[in-house]
Design an enzyme around this catalytic site. Structure first.
Site, PDB file in Angstrom:
ATOM      1  N   TRP A 101       0.821  -1.215   0.000  1.00  0.00           N
ATOM      2  CA  TRP A 101       0.000   0.000   0.000  1.00  0.00           C
ATOM      3  C   TRP A 101       0.846   1.252   0.000  1.00  0.00           C
ATOM      4  O   TRP A 101       0.550   2.212  -0.727  1.00  0.00           O
ATOM      5  CB  TRP A 101      -1.008  -0.027   1.148  1.00  0.00           C
ATOM      6  N   ASP A 176      -1.812   6.217   6.644  1.00  0.00           N
ATOM      7  CA  ASP A 176      -2.898   5.459   6.031  1.00  0.00           C
ATOM      8  C   ASP A 176      -3.290   4.409   7.067  1.00  0.00           C
ATOM      9  O   ASP A 176      -2.594   3.407   7.227  1.00  0.00           O
ATOM     10  CB  ASP A 176      -2.389   4.813   4.731  1.00  0.00           C
ATOM     11  N   LYS A 200     -13.233  -1.831   6.250  1.00  0.00           N
ATOM     12  CA  LYS A 200     -12.580  -2.889   7.024  1.00  0.00           C
ATOM     13  C   LYS A 200     -13.066  -2.881   8.463  1.00  0.00           C
ATOM     14  O   LYS A 200     -13.499  -3.891   8.995  1.00  0.00           O
ATOM     15  CB  LYS A 200     -11.075  -2.720   6.972  1.00  0.00           C
TER      16      LYS A 200
HETATM   17  N1  PMP Z   1      -4.572   1.359   2.052  1.00  0.00           N
HETATM   18  C1  PMP Z   1      -4.683   0.217   2.733  1.00  0.00           C
HETATM   19  C2  PMP Z   1      -3.823  -0.006   3.939  1.00  0.00           C
HETATM   20  C3  PMP Z   1      -5.582  -0.765   2.317  1.00  0.00           C
HETATM   21  O1  PMP Z   1      -5.684  -1.918   2.980  1.00  0.00           O
HETATM   22  C4  PMP Z   1      -6.387  -0.531   1.190  1.00  0.00           C
HETATM   23  C5  PMP Z   1      -7.430  -1.522   0.698  1.00  0.00           C
HETATM   24  N2  PMP Z   1      -7.217  -2.836   0.983  1.00  0.00           N
HETATM   25  C6  PMP Z   1      -6.221   0.665   0.504  1.00  0.00           C
HETATM   26  C7  PMP Z   1      -5.325   1.592   0.968  1.00  0.00           C
HETATM   27  C8  PMP Z   1      -7.025   0.969  -0.708  1.00  0.00           C
HETATM   28  O2  PMP Z   1      -8.310   1.270  -0.348  1.00  0.00           O
HETATM   29  P1  PMP Z   1      -9.489   1.446  -1.399  1.00  0.00           P
HETATM   30  O3  PMP Z   1      -9.641   0.152  -2.110  1.00  0.00           O
HETATM   31  O4  PMP Z   1     -10.645   1.811  -0.524  1.00  0.00           O
HETATM   32  O5  PMP Z   1      -9.104   2.538  -2.321  1.00  0.00           O
END
Ligand code: PMP
Length: 369
Positions: A101, A176, A200
């Site tokens: 991420w 994040d 989540k």
């Molecule tokens: N950051 C983290 C730590 C994530 O776990 C995720 C999704 N699994 C995201 C960003 C991306 O999120 P989204 O799919 O809502 O854009």
């Protein structure tokens, strides 16, 4: 109702009480004659839902008065662009890359910042460690420093947020916290901005939470879309555009559920944190004690929320997953980029669910030992 245990990384399990309440209010919210999805976001009914959700979240996460809570859309990946559009001032930004991420985040920021400095990376260890803050190569005058405080795919978590001031940097810290928001307390004295998708630990997909220190508002690049300019969003109490009303409502029910949780003297997020520590310990101990399962993450970096593990005999993966499904243990397949298994054990997963998983894992191992 006996529901299976759902280990999905997200969208993920929501407490049954929350779903039941949402279901019971689906056609008629509090005698209004309307379901929440059908209400004007500017009407008094929805405004009361919004204000309660905002106040409850502020209480739950102990958000200080000089931080704004924004309910936005676009998810974590949109924030990878929205953060640099608002905070980079087209200057240098620092990133600590600790997994999939944060890797994605730094790539996106390159579109908006004049320079992206990778202050540290754990790629050499295949993202199974977290680089110690004292070793970070911070740039002078960076607009901000970004970390992913819980890497959902790699299964690492910062158990203490870095103190950038102590490291000699004035840059605000951006976290994040998508996959561990509300699972533990946040030290806001070390944070400038936190963002995360709701899907989540807070509610349905479609709602993005941003908590931002007031002094960081009002510096967006000219190209920043108005609907994504944090100052515009804050000045309009998240109602510059139509906010994700259903997501805010269900997240609000989840906040109330969280506020009701108790562990001994503790309540709310502190109670959840205690429970989450116990759940993670139970599962890591079972993995470490076994001959079949392995988790490769360094002990001090292991996530309490997302626990990836592998079968040493990978030819048994499909049998493991099929047996798990039969027992009502759902969505344990690992992320496609790393394979193996992953148990996501967010707030809505009770200790009994982790116990059921551990019991099944032992039985599966013994069956063909
Ligand atoms: N950051 C983290 C730590 C994530 O776990 C995720 C999704 N699994 C995201 C960003 C991306 O999120 P989204 O799919 O809502 O854009």
């Amino acid at each position: 109702m006996n529901r299976p245990y759902n280990f999905s990384a997200g969208p993920a399990a929501i407490p049954a009480e929350v779903l039941q309440q949402a279901a019971s209010e689906m056609l008629d919210w509090h005698g209004s004659g309307m379901g929440v999805m059908e209400m004007s976001h500017r009407g008094k009914e929805f405004l009361s839902i919004y204000q309660q959700a905002e106040a409850d979240l502020r209480t739950l996460l102990a958000v200080p008065a000089n931080f704004k809570i924004l309910f936005m859309q676009g998810g974590g990946l949109a924030e990878n662009a929205i953060v640099p559009l608002n905070l980079s001032r087209a200057g240098t930004v620092d990133f600590v890359v600790t997994g999939s991420w944060s890797q994605k985040s730094q790539k996106e920021a390159r579109k908006y910042a004049s320079e992206v400095n990778i202050a540290a990376s754990s790629q050499d260890s295949d993202f199974t460690t977290l680089p110690a803050p004292a070793t970070w190569n911070l740039s002078r005058g960076a607009s901000y420093l970004h970390i992913c405080s819980n890497e959902t795919i790699n299964g690492t978590e910062f158990h203490e947020l870095p103190d950038l001031k102590a490291l000699g940097s004035d840059a605000p810290l951006v976290i994040d916290f998508s996959s561990h928001v509300a699972s533990r307390s946040v030290d806001w004295s070390r944070v400038g901005l936190a963002f995360g998708g709701a899907q989540k630990n807070l509610g349905p997909a479609g709602l993005t939470l941003v908590v931002v220190r007031e002094d960081l508002l009002g510096h967006a690049l000219p190209a920043c879309p108005s609907a994504f300019d944090y100052k515009t969003v804050a000045d309009n109490e998240s109602m510059y555009n139509t906010p994700p009303t259903w997501g805010i409502y269900v997240a609000g029910l989840t906040f109330q559920w969280l506020l009701r949780q108790r562990e001994g003297e503790l309540s709310g997020v502190a109670a959840m944190e205690q429970r989450n520590i116990a759940k993670a310990e139970l599962l890591y101990n079972a993995i470490d004690a076994s001959q079949l399962y392995v988790n490769k993450v360094a002990a001090n970096a292991r996530s309490r929320m997302n626990i990836p593990f592998f079968l040493r005999d990978e030819s048994r993966n499909e049998a493991f997953l099929a047996g798990a499904r039969e027992r009502g243990l759902l969505q344990l397949k690992g992320h496609k980029s790393v394979g193996g298994m992953r148990a996501s054990i967010y707030n809505a997963m009770p200790l009994a669910g982790v116990q059921a998983l551990v019991d099944y894992m032992r039985e599966f191992e013994q069956k063909r030992a």
